[in-house]
Write an enzyme that holds these catalytic residues in place. Structure first.
Site, PDB file in Angstrom:
ATOM      1  N   GLY A  10      33.556 -20.558 -37.001  1.00  0.00           N
ATOM      2  CA  GLY A  10      34.703 -19.951 -37.657  1.00  0.00           C
ATOM      3  C   GLY A  10      35.666 -19.370 -36.637  1.00  0.00           C
ATOM      4  N   LEU A  12      36.425 -16.141 -35.609  1.00  0.00           N
ATOM      5  CA  LEU A  12      35.889 -15.173 -34.662  1.00  0.00           C
ATOM      6  C   LEU A  12      34.773 -15.784 -33.831  1.00  0.00           C
ATOM      7  CD1 LEU A  12      35.801 -12.346 -33.498  1.00  0.00           C
ATOM      8  CD2 LEU A  12      34.342 -11.652 -35.421  1.00  0.00           C
ATOM      9  N   ASP A  44      20.433 -20.914 -41.218  1.00  0.00           N
ATOM     10  CA  ASP A  44      20.797 -20.422 -42.545  1.00  0.00           C
ATOM     11  C   ASP A  44      20.448 -18.939 -42.589  1.00  0.00           C
ATOM     12  OD1 ASP A  44      21.149 -19.759 -45.189  1.00  0.00           O
ATOM     13  OD2 ASP A  44      19.751 -21.247 -45.985  1.00  0.00           O
ATOM     14  N   ALA A  68      30.440 -15.279 -43.242  1.00  0.00           N
ATOM     15  CA  ALA A  68      30.741 -14.635 -44.528  1.00  0.00           C
ATOM     16  C   ALA A  68      31.427 -15.642 -45.438  1.00  0.00           C
ATOM     17  CB  ALA A  68      31.646 -13.416 -44.337  1.00  0.00           C
ATOM     18  N   THR A  70      34.695 -15.976 -47.177  1.00  0.00           N
ATOM     19  CA  THR A  70      35.970 -15.291 -46.973  1.00  0.00           C
ATOM     20  C   THR A  70      37.096 -15.773 -47.885  1.00  0.00           C
ATOM     21  OG1 THR A  70      36.529 -16.828 -45.191  1.00  0.00           O
ATOM     22  CG2 THR A  70      35.448 -14.754 -44.563  1.00  0.00           C
ATOM     23  N   TYR A 136      34.912 -10.329 -53.542  1.00  0.00           N
ATOM     24  CA  TYR A 136      34.787 -10.419 -52.086  1.00  0.00           C
ATOM     25  C   TYR A 136      34.592  -9.030 -51.477  1.00  0.00           C
ATOM     26  CZ  TYR A 136      36.297 -10.737 -47.212  1.00  0.00           C
ATOM     27  OH  TYR A 136      36.378 -10.631 -45.848  1.00  0.00           O
ATOM     28  N   LYS A 140      31.075  -7.467 -49.817  1.00  0.00           N
ATOM     29  CA  LYS A 140      31.093  -7.013 -48.422  1.00  0.00           C
ATOM     30  C   LYS A 140      30.672  -5.547 -48.333  1.00  0.00           C
ATOM     31  CE  LYS A 140      32.365  -8.930 -45.149  1.00  0.00           C
ATOM     32  NZ  LYS A 140      31.599  -9.691 -44.117  1.00  0.00           N
TER      33      LYS A 140
END
Length: 314
Positions: A10, A12, A44, A68, A70, A136, A140
């Site tokens: 991803g 980051l 996983d 995550a 997102t 979302y 989180k």
């Protein structure tokens, strides 16, 4: 030290690959999605046995969790909720358990979407109560709470952990916002393309926050890992803008002068999620605790756009 990065393909995660090249530590980059361009170990993070086995096999002393769900709008779809909950609420607890058992550190990336319900007009503090407005943000928030529950650590008023846990491992939750980079799909790259090809755009101006260049966050994570202190912290670039301001600056830096960018209200773009109207993050504790540099958002945007243009010709 062996450091495991999840969600390595991803935004980051890819920036972590770049900064890790200058580190003395050994990094293991994992994801469920494979990439032909970079080496990635399959992991996983919703499977406790797989996580524990990976930690034991590589003697992992720290995990940086960049993984995550997102997609904020798609998270609201009932058919997606089981996976959203697994990735955002359950998996952080699994990673925290593995690190607690190993006496290691978990660096977990969270979001400004844990805020939003109240009409804030001052930067959100790390110790401020989360009031999410959608699935979302709520999942989180639950992920953060699961991490704290696993480590059983209380927090000080500035977000840091109470007591001395040095050498025994712990957790570091970093909330960030409006992440963009050279990698994947993100607002910056989308607006670069649209302002270069569209005669006019309408962009929301009644939602304010701070863009975050993922490379700056990755650099901060390396500083934090050098001398970790458990707690919840905030990191975004400095300054404040709306999505409209962000777009105007993207077009200006890129030299896209032919697109007429106009402000509009968020109600003109119906969404299943009520997004935070003001989610600027208070970054005092991360600066004071770790001495990390927090660049101004326009300066970082210039760097990212220059990198994007350079990479287009490779």
């Amino acid at each position: 030290m062996n450091i495991l990065v999840t969600g390595a393909n991803g935004q980051l995660g890819n920036e972590m690959r770049i900064v890790a090249k200058n580190s003395m530590d050994n990094y293991i980059f994992t994801d469920v999605c494979q990439s032909e361009e970079v080496e990635t170990v399959y992991l996983d993070i919703t499977d406790p046995d797989a996580v524990r086995a990976m930690v034991q096999k590589h003697d992992v002393r720290a995990i940086v969790n960049c993984a995550a769900w997102t997609n904020v709008d798609a998270a609201e779809a009932p058919e997606n909720y089981p996976m959203v909950e697994k990735l955002n609420a359950v998996a952080p607890g699994i990673l925290a358990t593995a690190m607690k058992e190993a006496g290691g550190w978990l660096v977990h990336i969270s979001t400004d979407y844990v805020f939003g319900k109240e009409p804030y007009n001052t930067p959100c503090r790390p110790d401020q109560k989360g009031t999410p407005t959608g699935i979302y943000g709520e999942t989180k928030r639950q992920g953060e709470e699961k991490i704290k529950e696993v480590f059983g650590i209380s927090q000080l008023s500035d977000g840091r952990q109470s007591g001395n846990n040095e050498g025994k491992g712990g957790y570091i939750i970093i909330r960030t916002a409006w992440l963009y980079s050279e990698f994947g799909k993100n607002f910056c790259k989308t607006m670069l393309q649209l302002t270069a090809t569209k005669p006019q755009l309408r962009v929301v101006f009644d939602q304010c926050g701070t863009p975050t260049y993922a490379l700056d966050l990755a650099k901060a994570i390396l500083v934090i890992l050098a001398k970790p202190v458990s707690g919840t912290y905030h990191f975004s670039n400095e300054g404040v803008c709306s999505w409209y301001d962000f777009t105007q600056m993207i077009a200006r830096i890129a030299g896209n002068k032919d697109c007429d960018v106009q402000p509009c209200y968020s109600t003109e773009f119906p969404s299943p999620v009520v997004r935070p109207a003001y989610s600027v993050l208070d970054k005092r504790s991360i600066r004071e605790t770790f001495g990390v540099e927090v660049p101004y958002w326009v300066d970082s945007l210039k760097t990212c756009i220059a990198n994007i243009k350079q990479n287009q010709w490779k």
